[in-house]
Design a protein around this motif. Sequence first.
Motif, PDB file in Angstrom:
ATOM      1  N   ASN A   1       0.822  -1.215   0.000  1.00  0.00           N
ATOM      2  CA  ASN A   1       0.000   0.000   0.000  1.00  0.00           C
ATOM      3  C   ASN A   1       0.856   1.265   0.000  1.00  0.00           C
ATOM      4  N   LYS A   2       2.059   1.179   0.554  1.00  0.00           N
ATOM      5  CA  LYS A   2       2.954   2.334   0.579  1.00  0.00           C
ATOM      6  C   LYS A   2       3.969   2.296  -0.574  1.00  0.00           C
ATOM      7  N   GLY A   3       3.779   1.361  -1.488  1.00  0.00           N
ATOM      8  CA  GLY A   3       4.654   1.275  -2.644  1.00  0.00           C
ATOM      9  C   GLY A   3       6.004   0.647  -2.367  1.00  0.00           C
ATOM     10  N   LEU A   4       6.155   0.021  -1.215  1.00  0.00           N
ATOM     11  CA  LEU A   4       7.426  -0.611  -0.853  1.00  0.00           C
ATOM     12  C   LEU A   4       7.391  -2.090  -1.247  1.00  0.00           C
ATOM     13  N   HIS A   5       7.298  -2.313  -2.544  1.00  0.00           N
ATOM     14  CA  HIS A   5       7.107  -3.680  -3.023  1.00  0.00           C
ATOM     15  C   HIS A   5       8.350  -4.548  -2.811  1.00  0.00           C
ATOM     16  N   ASP A   6       9.523  -3.922  -2.830  1.00  0.00           N
ATOM     17  CA  ASP A   6      10.744  -4.720  -2.613  1.00  0.00           C
ATOM     18  C   ASP A   6      10.737  -5.376  -1.234  1.00  0.00           C
ATOM     19  N   LYS A   7      10.381  -4.597  -0.219  1.00  0.00           N
ATOM     20  CA  LYS A   7      10.325  -5.147   1.136  1.00  0.00           C
ATOM     21  C   LYS A   7       9.206  -6.171   1.258  1.00  0.00           C
ATOM     22  N   ALA A   8       8.086  -5.905   0.575  1.00  0.00           N
ATOM     23  CA  ALA A   8       6.990  -6.880   0.577  1.00  0.00           C
ATOM     24  C   ALA A   8       7.454  -8.191  -0.041  1.00  0.00           C
ATOM     25  N   GLY A   9       8.284  -8.086  -1.106  1.00  0.00           N
ATOM     26  CA  GLY A   9       8.806  -9.283  -1.749  1.00  0.00           C
ATOM     27  C   GLY A   9       9.718 -10.080  -0.832  1.00  0.00           C
ATOM     28  N   LYS A  10      10.508  -9.384  -0.012  1.00  0.00           N
ATOM     29  CA  LYS A  10      11.387 -10.082   0.936  1.00  0.00           C
ATOM     30  C   LYS A  10      10.569 -10.806   2.011  1.00  0.00           C
ATOM     31  N   LEU A  11       9.489 -10.182   2.435  1.00  0.00           N
ATOM     32  CA  LEU A  11       8.606 -10.847   3.407  1.00  0.00           C
ATOM     33  C   LEU A  11       7.987 -12.100   2.788  1.00  0.00           C
TER      34      LEU A  11
END
Length: 634
Positions: free
Chosen positions: A320-330
């Motif tokens: 939702n905050k556009g932090l897809h890289d961190k979402a991908g690591k999760l």
Amino acid sequence: MASISSSTTQSSIKILRQKTSPWRSSFFHHPLRAFFTNPPAKSSENETPPIDGEPISNQSHEFYGEPDQSSRSSSERVQESVKIFNKMKELGIDPTVRSYNNFFSVILKRGRTFMAKRYFNAMIRNGVSPNIYTYNILIWGFCLSTKMATANRFFSDMRERGISPDIITYNTMISGCCRVGDMENALKSFNELNEKGMAPDEITYTHLIKGFVGAGRIEEALDFFREMGGLKLKSNALIYQALVLGLYENGKMDDAQTLLKEMMKRNFRPSDPSIFLTVMKAQCDVGNLDEAMDILKGMKNLRISPESAHYGVLIEGHCNKGLHDKAGKLLDEVMEDGILLNPGGSPLEPSVYNPIIRYLCEIGHTQKAELFFRQLMKLGVQDPLSFNNLIAGHSRERMPEHGFELLKIMARRGIPSDSNAYSSLVESYLKICEPADAKTALDSMIESGHLPSPSLFRSVMDSLFSDGRVQTASRVMYTMLDKDVLENLDLVAKILEALLLRGHVEEALGRIDLMLRKGCYPDFNHLLTTLCKKEKTIAALKLLDYCLERDCNVNFSSYDLVLDALISAGKTLNAYSILCKITEKGGMKKPTSFESLIKTLSEEGNTKQADILSRLVAQKTSGARKGQKVAMST
């Protein structure tokens, strides 16, 4: 309190062995026999007797669960206990107060309150005096079943019998009041406890804090928490858990987060791990992703395994905050640790997996996204948006065969597909020079109820045509026209010409027939001219014959070309046949130009045809008027 003598016990055993009843013989070896018949141990009056693990000890942090009524084995245990208890007198064994206490513990744990009252009355009638343990168990059982009126009557009855309530009694009464939301009576019991000089303990404050939180009185709960700290009483996970949730529900997120951190720092493991999910979600909702991540770290430090729901909240928050890289690591953690397929885990919501799947597909990691989604499919997820995103991703990465497999799964399971997914799949096949597969995907698109765009039809037809697959291109053309997509007629003309030149005349005429029904008119003069130039006389003959039968618009010069081509090819009878039809339609303008055909027919021995043609030409010449226009000519 009287106990069973050794001689009495031996006598009872002797009687038992003399009986022939199987039930009587089994009782002697029954594991519950000692539960009811053993005399009380000689111990201190203030020692709480063991009650088979019942939570009435002052060492327990939690008195209450739900009455255990769901299990069949639990119900059978109650029935068996009742049978044994009732059988004691028949065997010459008089129940003692401890027998009654243990019996009450068994049946009240399973919510049998009416039975408990009956047996209590029988206990009094039989002259067995209840003790403090009896009343503590009874009060506990009725509080457990939220029957506070009866619990209060037992509380009054014990004092009337001269039995003073102890800390366990008061804690039980406070807990029961808190359980039903009666905080005023809970405070009344708390004040009475203090007035009697008893020191409230950790259990007392635990119940009060939980009760006030449950009643929505968070400030009073915090006051008791501070008072507890002033008394140097140890806190516990239940208190922190209740306060954190209470603060969260009252909108005090910062205080809830602070208390939760303190709880984790003190290594308190909550009885309900959902507290972490609740606060984590609240932090993500307001954009405090770092605070939410701290909660995840704290769970790991407490050796509490995060579930898919915890990761789902964090993945959604980062997306939702556009932090897809961190979402991908999760997501990598979820996949590597197999968290998604853990038994008892909560399924992820579409708002969690759709954004991360779309992101992975957009950055070229569609295979990773599909691996994730296939795990979701094992959990029953059949999200059309995810399917379509994966198909589009495979298409962009020029791996349309993987996308087509997903489309087959969708078709088998009745999952609605998206026209854009099909279009991207068709275009992907064309990019890797697989026009036949593109045509298969296009057919599947149409079977699924989607109408391809004119440009998509053109792309497939053009690719097939360029690859030399004229008949396959013709089938796509037929489908396009049949679906009333009346565009790309320049390409249609090329396909028709190729069919005729390759000898697929009947197929070409069928396509022309469909075009005429749809109001489209091919350039017959161009087709006839091309066929004659390429010396495809039979194809030209059939096409001209088709045109004559349907009164199609054909120039006289085209007739001449076909006739000349037939005569030059030595197909005089074919020329004679077509000339007759032309003449019947009034299409002959210069009959003298056909004298060579009459001569050739005669020379080949076809005198009958030559004679008929001569007479026909003569009739047309004599009947013609000056300036008469030829039918079908332009």
